[in-house]
Scaffold this motif. Structure first.
Motif, PDB file in Angstrom:
ATOM      1  N   GLY A   8      -9.861  -5.520 -76.718  1.00 55.03           N
ATOM      2  CA  GLY A   8      -9.973  -4.490 -75.695  1.00 55.03           C
ATOM      3  C   GLY A   8      -9.391  -3.162 -76.109  1.00 55.03           C
ATOM      4  O   GLY A   8      -9.582  -2.155 -75.426  1.00 55.03           O
ATOM      5  N   ALA A   9      -8.674  -3.142 -77.227  1.00 52.70           N
ATOM      6  CA  ALA A   9      -8.088  -1.895 -77.703  1.00 52.70           C
ATOM      7  C   ALA A   9      -9.170  -0.918 -78.121  1.00 52.70           C
ATOM      8  O   ALA A   9     -10.196  -1.310 -78.686  1.00 52.70           O
ATOM      9  CB  ALA A   9      -7.143  -2.175 -78.868  1.00 52.70           C
ATOM     10  N   GLU A  10      -8.971   0.358 -77.826  1.00 55.78           N
ATOM     11  CA  GLU A  10      -9.916   1.396 -78.170  1.00 55.78           C
ATOM     12  C   GLU A  10      -9.248   2.441 -79.067  1.00 55.78           C
ATOM     13  O   GLU A  10      -8.055   2.730 -78.901  1.00 55.78           O
ATOM     14  CB  GLU A  10     -10.450   2.096 -76.916  1.00 55.78           C
ATOM     15  N   PHE A  11     -10.050   2.945 -80.026  1.00 54.63           N
ATOM     16  CA  PHE A  11      -9.536   4.042 -80.844  1.00 54.63           C
ATOM     17  C   PHE A  11     -10.716   4.791 -81.438  1.00 54.63           C
ATOM     18  O   PHE A  11     -11.836   4.291 -81.487  1.00 54.63           O
ATOM     19  CB  PHE A  11      -8.587   3.536 -81.947  1.00 54.63           C
ATOM     20  N   TYR A  12     -10.443   6.035 -81.865  1.00 54.96           N
ATOM     21  CA  TYR A  12     -11.455   6.878 -82.475  1.00 54.96           C
ATOM     22  C   TYR A  12     -11.279   6.879 -83.990  1.00 54.96           C
ATOM     23  O   TYR A  12     -10.152   6.869 -84.497  1.00 54.96           O
ATOM     24  CB  TYR A  12     -11.347   8.314 -81.950  1.00 54.96           C
ATOM     25  N   LEU A  13     -12.419   6.890 -84.715  1.00 49.41           N
ATOM     26  CA  LEU A  13     -12.380   6.913 -86.168  1.00 49.41           C
ATOM     27  C   LEU A  13     -13.382   7.948 -86.656  1.00 49.41           C
ATOM     28  O   LEU A  13     -14.557   7.925 -86.279  1.00 49.41           O
ATOM     29  CB  LEU A  13     -12.735   5.531 -86.739  1.00 49.41           C
ATOM     30  N   ASP A  14     -12.908   8.859 -87.508  1.00 51.00           N
ATOM     31  CA  ASP A  14     -13.768   9.898 -88.060  1.00 51.00           C
ATOM     32  C   ASP A  14     -14.907   9.265 -88.865  1.00 51.00           C
ATOM     33  O   ASP A  14     -14.694   8.318 -89.631  1.00 51.00           O
ATOM     34  CB  ASP A  14     -12.943  10.824 -88.957  1.00 51.00           C
ATOM     35  N   GLY A  15     -16.125   9.795 -88.699  1.00 45.57           N
ATOM     36  CA  GLY A  15     -17.286   9.209 -89.350  1.00 45.57           C
ATOM     37  C   GLY A  15     -17.199   9.203 -90.865  1.00 45.57           C
ATOM     38  O   GLY A  15     -17.592   8.236 -91.526  1.00 45.57           O
ATOM     39  N   LEU A  16     -16.677  10.284 -91.448  1.00 50.63           N
ATOM     40  CA  LEU A  16     -16.560  10.361 -92.903  1.00 50.63           C
ATOM     41  C   LEU A  16     -15.555   9.349 -93.432  1.00 50.63           C
ATOM     42  O   LEU A  16     -15.790   8.687 -94.449  1.00 50.63           O
ATOM     43  CB  LEU A  16     -16.153  11.773 -93.322  1.00 50.63           C
ATOM     44  N   VAL A  17     -14.438   9.203 -92.711  1.00 47.17           N
ATOM     45  CA  VAL A  17     -13.433   8.215 -93.104  1.00 47.17           C
ATOM     46  C   VAL A  17     -14.021   6.807 -93.004  1.00 47.17           C
ATOM     47  O   VAL A  17     -13.825   5.973 -93.894  1.00 47.17           O
ATOM     48  CB  VAL A  17     -12.177   8.339 -92.221  1.00 47.17           C
ATOM     49  N   LEU A  18     -14.771   6.568 -91.932  1.00 50.53           N
ATOM     50  CA  LEU A  18     -15.395   5.258 -91.743  1.00 50.53           C
ATOM     51  C   LEU A  18     -16.365   4.941 -92.873  1.00 50.53           C
ATOM     52  O   LEU A  18     -16.350   3.840 -93.435  1.00 50.53           O
ATOM     53  CB  LEU A  18     -16.136   5.242 -90.402  1.00 50.53           C
ATOM     54  N   GLU A  19     -17.191   5.917 -93.235  1.00 49.01           N
ATOM     55  CA  GLU A  19     -18.166   5.702 -94.308  1.00 49.01           C
ATOM     56  C   GLU A  19     -17.457   5.397 -95.628  1.00 49.01           C
ATOM     57  O   GLU A  19     -17.870   4.507 -96.375  1.00 49.01           O
ATOM     58  CB  GLU A  19     -19.052   6.938 -94.457  1.00 49.01           C
ATOM     59  N   LEU A  22     -16.137   1.778 -95.534  1.00 51.66           N
ATOM     60  CA  LEU A  22     -17.182   0.768 -95.610  1.00 51.66           C
ATOM     61  C   LEU A  22     -17.806   0.711 -97.000  1.00 51.66           C
ATOM     62  O   LEU A  22     -18.167  -0.375 -97.483  1.00 51.66           O
ATOM     63  CB  LEU A  22     -18.258   1.042 -94.559  1.00 51.66           C
ATOM     64  N   LEU A  23     -17.955   1.840 -97.665  1.00 55.22           N
ATOM     65  CA  LEU A  23     -18.574   1.859 -98.986  1.00 55.22           C
ATOM     66  C   LEU A  23     -17.723   1.163-100.038  1.00 55.22           C
ATOM     67  O   LEU A  23     -18.216   0.851-101.130  1.00 55.22           O
ATOM     68  CB  LEU A  23     -18.860   3.303 -99.422  1.00 55.22           C
ATOM     69  N   ASN A  24     -16.460   0.930 -99.737  1.00 54.94           N
ATOM     70  CA  ASN A  24     -15.575   0.262-100.683  1.00 54.94           C
ATOM     71  C   ASN A  24     -15.377  -1.213-100.357  1.00 54.94           C
ATOM     72  O   ASN A  24     -14.534  -1.865-100.969  1.00 54.94           O
ATOM     73  CB  ASN A  24     -14.222   0.970-100.726  1.00 54.94           C
ATOM     74  N   LEU A  25     -16.172  -1.726 -99.419  1.00 51.14           N
ATOM     75  CA  LEU A  25     -16.079  -3.137 -99.058  1.00 51.14           C
ATOM     76  C   LEU A  25     -17.194  -3.938 -99.706  1.00 51.14           C
ATOM     77  O   LEU A  25     -18.300  -3.437 -99.904  1.00 51.14           O
ATOM     78  CB  LEU A  25     -16.154  -3.297 -97.531  1.00 51.14           C
ATOM     79  N   ALA A  44     -22.180  -0.639 -91.131  1.00 52.73           N
ATOM     80  CA  ALA A  44     -21.920  -1.619 -92.187  1.00 52.73           C
ATOM     81  C   ALA A  44     -23.199  -1.955 -92.952  1.00 52.73           C
ATOM     82  O   ALA A  44     -23.182  -2.083 -94.180  1.00 52.73           O
ATOM     83  CB  ALA A  44     -21.308  -2.878 -91.589  1.00 52.73           C
ATOM     84  N   GLN A  45     -24.317  -2.106 -92.240  1.00 52.56           N
ATOM     85  CA  GLN A  45     -25.582  -2.373 -92.906  1.00 52.56           C
ATOM     86  C   GLN A  45     -25.999  -1.188 -93.780  1.00 52.56           C
ATOM     87  O   GLN A  45     -26.515  -1.370 -94.895  1.00 52.56           O
ATOM     88  CB  GLN A  45     -26.680  -2.679 -91.880  1.00 52.56           C
ATOM     89  N   ALA A  46     -25.755   0.035 -93.275  1.00 51.12           N
ATOM     90  CA  ALA A  46     -26.077   1.229 -94.067  1.00 51.12           C
ATOM     91  C   ALA A  46     -25.220   1.279 -95.331  1.00 51.12           C
ATOM     92  O   ALA A  46     -25.710   1.621 -96.412  1.00 51.12           O
ATOM     93  CB  ALA A  46     -25.869   2.483 -93.223  1.00 51.12           C
ATOM     94  N   ALA A  47     -23.952   0.926 -95.206  1.00 51.81           N
ATOM     95  CA  ALA A  47     -23.070   0.896 -96.372  1.00 51.81           C
ATOM     96  C   ALA A  47     -23.543  -0.153 -97.377  1.00 51.81           C
ATOM     97  O   ALA A  47     -23.487   0.064 -98.587  1.00 51.81           O
ATOM     98  CB  ALA A  47     -21.635   0.613 -95.940  1.00 51.81           C
ATOM     99  N   ALA A  48     -24.013  -1.291 -96.872  1.00 52.17           N
ATOM    100  CA  ALA A  48     -24.519  -2.345 -97.758  1.00 52.17           C
ATOM    101  C   ALA A  48     -25.746  -1.871 -98.524  1.00 52.17           C
ATOM    102  O   ALA A  48     -25.897  -2.165 -99.718  1.00 52.17           O
ATOM    103  CB  ALA A  48     -24.850  -3.595 -96.945  1.00 52.17           C
ATOM    104  N   ARG A  49     -26.632  -1.127 -97.850  1.00 59.18           N
ATOM    105  CA  ARG A  49     -27.808  -0.598 -98.546  1.00 59.18           C
ATOM    106  C   ARG A  49     -27.394   0.346 -99.659  1.00 59.18           C
ATOM    107  O   ARG A  49     -27.941   0.298-100.767  1.00 59.18           O
ATOM    108  CB  ARG A  49     -28.735   0.113 -97.559  1.00 59.18           C
ATOM    109  N   GLY A  50     -26.416   1.208 -99.383  1.00 63.05           N
ATOM    110  CA  GLY A  50     -25.931   2.131-100.406  1.00 63.05           C
ATOM    111  C   GLY A  50     -25.267   1.415-101.564  1.00 63.05           C
ATOM    112  O   GLY A  50     -25.488   1.753-102.731  1.00 63.05           O
TER     113      GLY A  50
END
Length: 341
Positions: A8-19, A22-25, A44-50
């Motif tokens: 239930g916890a909520e938080f904001y994450l910058d899109g560039l930081v998120l990308e 994910l690209l390093n996973l 996550a699926q977009a990161a997998a494609r990249g």
């Protein structure tokens, strides 16, 4: 992006930081991200494609959308497995070879392993000649019937299945690649062991026996006439297969159960049958490559070495229809169009 966790916890994450995260996973971690937070499934699926595209670029191969199935994460997982199973990768490129010049001729002292696994090859007895610009602008190692390159012994002999892909030309009764040395068990890709004498025997693979002629083998139809080919040898007991330029020339028989202790490139393990020809590339995988990965790698090699005109993928004739194939046979231009090239 606003994220809400199962707690239930909520938080904001910058899109560039998120990308960047994910690209390093790896694929397994991206799958866990999707399970943990539904809002991150699409990123996550977009990161997998990249990430998959980066692996394909690293492997110098071609994306085969016609043969792809499953999610982007599933495809990434498959390619991660292929990269992990790629134990040896030798390529005739100047930056990956130690070359000496003598009497105006370039000789190969060693060739580095492009996988980073440390399974490079060094000259034995006599070095092959480095020939630049011989195949679609690419170089090759030339073997005159006296030259050999050998890898170091593998830490442990490799059990089957093993897939060996070689871009080479060979003339006559000659060995392209075999196991490491006289104490090794045979693990051979050759034009040899003819049923009757012939100046240019058919292509053959065997992992049977030691010194005596092999009891088990697969024989194709392509003869050693000095033409360039993409040879793919799958050593996998009764599931062994032999492909030349994408076409399955032999299958359905065991080639023997020997293990592979290293590579002798340009000669058989006993030092009798030397290669007369040239080798541009060698790749060894400690698995039976999935069909989609094998075809994609072969297509990449066909494109690199200008062998598109003769490459035409044809699966084993006994293979049952599969959703992964829309047709049983397709040529390079069709496949390239499907890949968006």
């Amino acid at each position: 992006m606003l994220l809400q966790l199962p707690s239930g916890a909520e938080f904001y994450l910058d899109g560039l930081v998120l990308e960047t995260i994910l690209l390093n996973l790896r694929a397994a971690d991206l799958a866990n991200v999707c399970l943990t937070c539904r809002a991150l499934s699409q990123p996550a699926q977009a990161a997998a494609r990249g990430a998959a595209q980066l692996l394909l670029t690293r492997l110098q191969t071609t994306r085969m959308r016609e043969m792809e199935r499953g999610s982007a994460i599933a495809q990434l997982l498959s390619w991660e497995s292929v990269v992990g199973d790629n134990l040896v990768w030798l390529q005739a490129v100047e930056e990956a070879a130690t070359i000496i010049v003598k009497d105006g001729q370039q000789y190969v002292q060693s060739a580095a392993d492009l996988t980073g696994s440390g399974h490079g090859a060094t000259m034995h007895l006599k070095p092959p000649v480095f020939r630049p610009n011989v195949l679609n602008g690419c170089a090759a190692f030339e073997f005159d019937g006296t030259c050999v390159l050998k890898t170091r012994p593998f830490a442990q002999p490799l059990p089957q299945p093993i897939t060996l892909i070689v871009v080479a030309k060979a003339r006559g009764d000659t060995t392209i690649i075999d196991a490491l040395g006289p104490s090794s068990s045979r693990f051979e890709l050759c034009h040899g062991y003819p049923t009757g004498w012939h100046p240019s025997p058919e292509i053959c693979i065997t992992a049977s026996g030691h010194d005596a002629p092999p009891q088990r083998s697969l024989r194709g139809s392509t003869r050693g006439t000095g033409e360039w080919h993409i040879y793919t040898a799958v050593f996998d007991a009764r599931r062994s297969e032999l492909y030349v330029d994408g076409s399955c020339e032999a299958t359905g028989k065991s080639v023997g159960g020997n293990r592979l202790d290293g590579l002798s490139i340009g000669c058989d393990h006993n030092g009798v049958f030397f290669l007369i020809g040239a080798i541009a590339e060698v790749r060894l995988f400690r698995c039976n490559l999935p069909a989609a990965a094998r075809v994609a790698i072969e297509l990449g090699l066909a494109h690199r070495y200008g062998l598109e005109a003769q490459y035409c993928h044809q699966p084993p004739p006994e293979a049952p229809p599969s959703p992964s194939r829309s047709r049983s046979r397709f040529c390079l231009r069709t496949a390239a169009a499907a890949a968006g090239l």
